[in-house]
Motif scaffolding. Structure first.
Motif, PDB file in Angstrom:
ATOM      1  N   THR A 110       0.824  -1.209   0.000  1.00 23.70           N
ATOM      2  CA  THR A 110       0.000   0.000   0.000  1.00 23.70           C
ATOM      3  C   THR A 110       0.860   1.261   0.000  1.00 23.70           C
ATOM      4  O   THR A 110       0.429   2.307  -0.502  1.00 23.70           O
ATOM      5  CB  THR A 110      -0.964   0.014   1.198  1.00 23.70           C
ATOM      6  N   GLU A 116       1.328   2.334  -3.475  1.00 22.81           N
ATOM      7  CA  GLU A 116       0.071   2.843  -4.008  1.00 22.81           C
ATOM      8  C   GLU A 116      -0.146   4.276  -3.508  1.00 22.81           C
ATOM      9  O   GLU A 116      -0.543   5.163  -4.276  1.00 22.81           O
ATOM     10  CB  GLU A 116      -1.095   1.948  -3.588  1.00 22.81           C
ATOM     11  N   TYR A 164      -9.392  -2.982  -2.962  1.00 23.85           N
ATOM     12  CA  TYR A 164      -8.201  -3.372  -3.718  1.00 23.85           C
ATOM     13  C   TYR A 164      -7.994  -4.859  -3.491  1.00 23.85           C
ATOM     14  O   TYR A 164      -7.836  -5.299  -2.354  1.00 23.85           O
ATOM     15  CB  TYR A 164      -6.997  -2.567  -3.239  1.00 23.85           C
TER      16      TYR A 164
END
Length: 535
Positions: A271, A274, A436
């Motif tokens: 993450t 991201e 996600y």
């Protein structure tokens, strides 16, 4: 003249060394005069004044002693406040801590004592909520239990404030909190016993028994109740957004097909990058100085410190990657205990001069996964993500972390008809807006929601529970592991990052944030440790 001179010398000599001898008067004539002064009158005058001076001196000494005693009493009563008002008054010899993270940048006194202020900042941030219209409403008929995998008191101390905030008894979602013990350190166990004894209505201790070392599998053996959603929380979760647990619970209900639903972790390799792409990461670097340049203070806002000095930036030729010593940038030397990270600027291009940016450049065209290992190991990358979170909290831009999209999953695929029933009743309700799918890649298990019946069906959980729950079981059951990106939480450090992260001032900052934003006035937190050297 000669006799008078001799008598005067004799008198001066006598008065100089033997003026108080008891036989003095007997050795001199009664009416003897020296230079026109009556001897007897002179001696009475001198003796009277010497006595008075002795009395005055005694009074002076007593007055000084009383004054010093009163001063010591007043100082002892007020010294906590004095340290708050004058944080520059350091201990003269602050010892170097034996363990990283066991010192504080707050203005504690010489004995490590600190009295938290009950005054809130005038510019306290009001965190934006993305609750549904009408606010969050706890689902009926579902028990929600928080499982804190416990081993360390220094983070659980202020995690306690977030747990209190999320209790159903206080208007939150959590019915019960269980501390799943995974340590044998008496210092940490004593702290937990004391904490639970003061919260025994909602807090409980579950002994790990045979679970020791790196084995976590058997901790899950007792987590098998039907109609129960368990939210597993690691003990080094240092921030939980007020929406995080309600959002996670509603997504767990709205999407029964995935095996587990994770929160959106700040400080995670997957993450983290991201967040890097969607603008949630900022250009922070560790303070380049070798010692503190600011006094001890209770502070969490990154804007309280000046920007990174441009003169200290390394000369990096971004177009020539061979000129960059990557390990020195991604694993930089740690300057001093309690150092902050400083923002280079708000220019997005300067992100490439930060640890995360340089790791990204070094990955080149190898793909984002090539950066994960260093992101997992690097204390600087972990710290940069957390200082970015602090800046986003100060700027009230938590939505920068929301990526993902709605996902379509097979209907009715779950081991419990109850879960499917709740999903049907929740149709059109909150949850699962921005998901996600990890697509069977390993993800971190620091903050995750699971149904009790799903855990029971999957037992026994492997010793490496993270691999089992995020990869192995999802593959076996064909039920994915997903992340709810609207459920934002902060994570302190992975094992390789521990020492470096704990030498920053992040623990102090997260405690300060909790005190101001989350903890009640009756539950304010203080450092456990003495002041870091140089503050």
């Amino acid at each position: 003249m000669g006799k008078s001179s001799t008598a005067s010398s004799s008198t001066r000599a006598s008065l100089g060394w033997d003026a108080e001898r008891s036989d003095f008067h007997h050795s001199q004539p009664k009416n003897m005069k020296a230079m026109g002064v009556d001897r007897e009158w002179w001696l009475r005058y001198v003796n009277h004044n010497l006595l008075r001076r002795k009395i005055d001196l005694r009074r002076l000494i007593i007055a000084i002693i009383v004054f010093l005693a009163l001063s010591m009493v007043i100082f002892e009563v007020t010294h906590h406040e004095l340290y708050r008002l004058a944080p520059f008054q350091n201990p003269p010899l602050a010892p170097v801590p034996d363990v990283p993270g066991q010192c504080t940048t707050w203005p504690v006194d010489w004995k490590g004592r600190y009295t938290p202020s009950l005054e809130r900042e005038n510019n306290t941030v009001r965190l934006e909520s993305f609750a549904p219209k009408g606010g969050w409403k706890k689902p009926v008929g579902i028990k929600i239990v928080a499982l804190v995998f416990y081993g360390r008191k220094r983070t659980v101390d202020f995690l306690d404030c977030y747990l209190q905030q999320n209790l159903a008894a206080n208007g939150g979602y959590v019915d019960e909190i269980r501390f799943m013990v995974h340590t044998n350190k008496e210092e940490d166990l004593d702290y937990l016993r004391d904490l639970v004894s003061r919260r025994e209505e909602h807090y409980h201790i579950v002994e790990a028994n045979t679970c020791e070392g790196s084995s976590y599998g058997c901790i899950w053996d007792s987590i098998v109740e039907d109609d129960t959603i368990y939210v597993k929380i690691d003990d080094d979760i240092i921030f939980i957004h007020p929406d995080a647990i309600p959002q996670l619970v509603h997504t767990r209900i709205a999407t029964p097909h995935p095996f587990a639903v994770s929160a959106n972790l700040v400080n995670s390799p997957l993450t983290g990058y991201e967040h890097f792409h969607v603008g949630a990461i900022h250009a922070f670097r560790p303070d380049p100085r070798e010692k503190p340049s600011h006094p001890a203070a209770e502070s969490w806002r990154p804007s309280d410190k000046s920007n990174f000095p441009e003169s200290s930036l390394p000369k990096l030729n971004i177009s020539d990657l061979r000129s960059i010593e990557f390990n020195d940038e991604i694993f930089p030397p740690r300057p001093y205990f309690g150092h902050p990270f400083l923002l280079i600027s708000d220019d997005p291009f300067d992100l490439m001069k930060s640890p995360m940016g340089l790791n990204y450049l070094h990955g080149g065209n190898k793909g984002v996964e090539s950066m994960y290992e260093k992101a997992w190991k690097s204390w600087a990358i972990a710290s940069q993500q957390q200082y970015s979170l602090l800046k986003n909290l100060e700027d009230n831009t938590i939505a920068h972390y929301f990526f993902g999209s709605p996902q379509d999953f097979p209907k009715g695929k779950n081991t419990s008809a109850v879960a499917v029933k709740h999903a049907a009743e929740n149709k059109g309700g909150p949850g699962a807006e921005q998901l996600y799918n990890t697509q069977y890649k390993r993800y971190n298990l620091n903050f995750v929601a699971l149904w009790g019946h799903d855990i029971k069906a999957a037992l026994p959980i492997a010793e490496d529970d993270e691999e089992d729950i995020t990869v192995t079981i999802p593959k076996r059951t064909r039920r994915p592991f997903v992340i709810d990106t609207r459920s934002v939480v902060g994570h302190l450090s992975f094992y390789p990052q521990h020492d470096g992260v704990r030498e920053t001032d992040l623990l102090d900052r997260w405690r300060a944030f909790a005190n101001e934003m989350v903890c009640t006035p009756q539950n304010q937190k203080s450092p456990f440790d003495k002041r870091c050297p140089g503050f």
